[in-house]
Scaffold this motif. Sequence first.
Motif, PDB file in Angstrom:
ATOM      1  N   GLN A  85       0.818  -1.209   0.000  1.00  0.00           N
ATOM      2  CA  GLN A  85       0.000   0.000   0.000  1.00  0.00           C
ATOM      3  C   GLN A  85       0.855   1.265   0.000  1.00  0.00           C
ATOM      4  O   GLN A  85       0.463   2.274  -0.574  1.00  0.00           O
ATOM      5  N   GLU A  86       2.026   1.208   0.648  1.00  0.00           N
ATOM      6  CA  GLU A  86       2.875   2.395   0.745  1.00  0.00           C
ATOM      7  C   GLU A  86       4.343   1.967   0.736  1.00  0.00           C
ATOM      8  O   GLU A  86       4.707   0.959   1.330  1.00  0.00           O
ATOM      9  N   ASP A 100       2.311   5.510  -3.232  1.00  0.00           N
ATOM     10  CA  ASP A 100       1.066   4.913  -2.766  1.00  0.00           C
ATOM     11  C   ASP A 100       0.716   3.810  -3.741  1.00  0.00           C
ATOM     12  O   ASP A 100       0.528   4.075  -4.934  1.00  0.00           O
ATOM     13  N   GLY A 140      -1.392   0.236  -5.181  1.00  0.00           N
ATOM     14  CA  GLY A 140      -2.772  -0.130  -5.480  1.00  0.00           C
ATOM     15  C   GLY A 140      -2.812  -1.523  -6.084  1.00  0.00           C
ATOM     16  O   GLY A 140      -1.803  -2.212  -6.148  1.00  0.00           O
ATOM     17  N   ASP A 148       1.852  -3.060   3.810  1.00  0.00           N
ATOM     18  CA  ASP A 148       0.820  -3.639   2.950  1.00  0.00           C
ATOM     19  C   ASP A 148      -0.561  -3.385   3.532  1.00  0.00           C
ATOM     20  O   ASP A 148      -0.704  -2.737   4.565  1.00  0.00           O
ATOM     21  N   THR A 149      -1.584  -3.893   2.859  1.00  0.00           N
ATOM     22  CA  THR A 149      -2.972  -3.626   3.240  1.00  0.00           C
ATOM     23  C   THR A 149      -3.377  -4.309   4.547  1.00  0.00           C
ATOM     24  O   THR A 149      -4.446  -4.007   5.080  1.00  0.00           O
TER      25      THR A 149
END
Length: 86
Positions: free
Chosen positions: A26-27, A41, A43, A70-71
């Motif tokens: 995610q980042e 960022d 996706g 991560d998510t």
Amino acid sequence: MIRHPNNSGLQMDQVTRLYVPAFFVQELKVWQGDDLILSMDGGISISEDPNIRFSYTPNGAKSLRVEATDTENHVFKGDWPVQAQM
């Protein structure tokens, strides 16, 4: 290079017929010493085991530091020495 499965959430499990939950980087941040030189960022479009390439101008720092999240809020960190420029 980051080792991560990066599931988009759009793949279907052929056995259960349910969608595999989204799970991706995610980042991503990269520092040269204390200077942030890259921030990303992520996706669902990032590939499995992504390989991110970038250029930078050496600032005299002794290391590059990388942090990825991560998510599922897993944090991956690394620190690598930078060779002195001649």
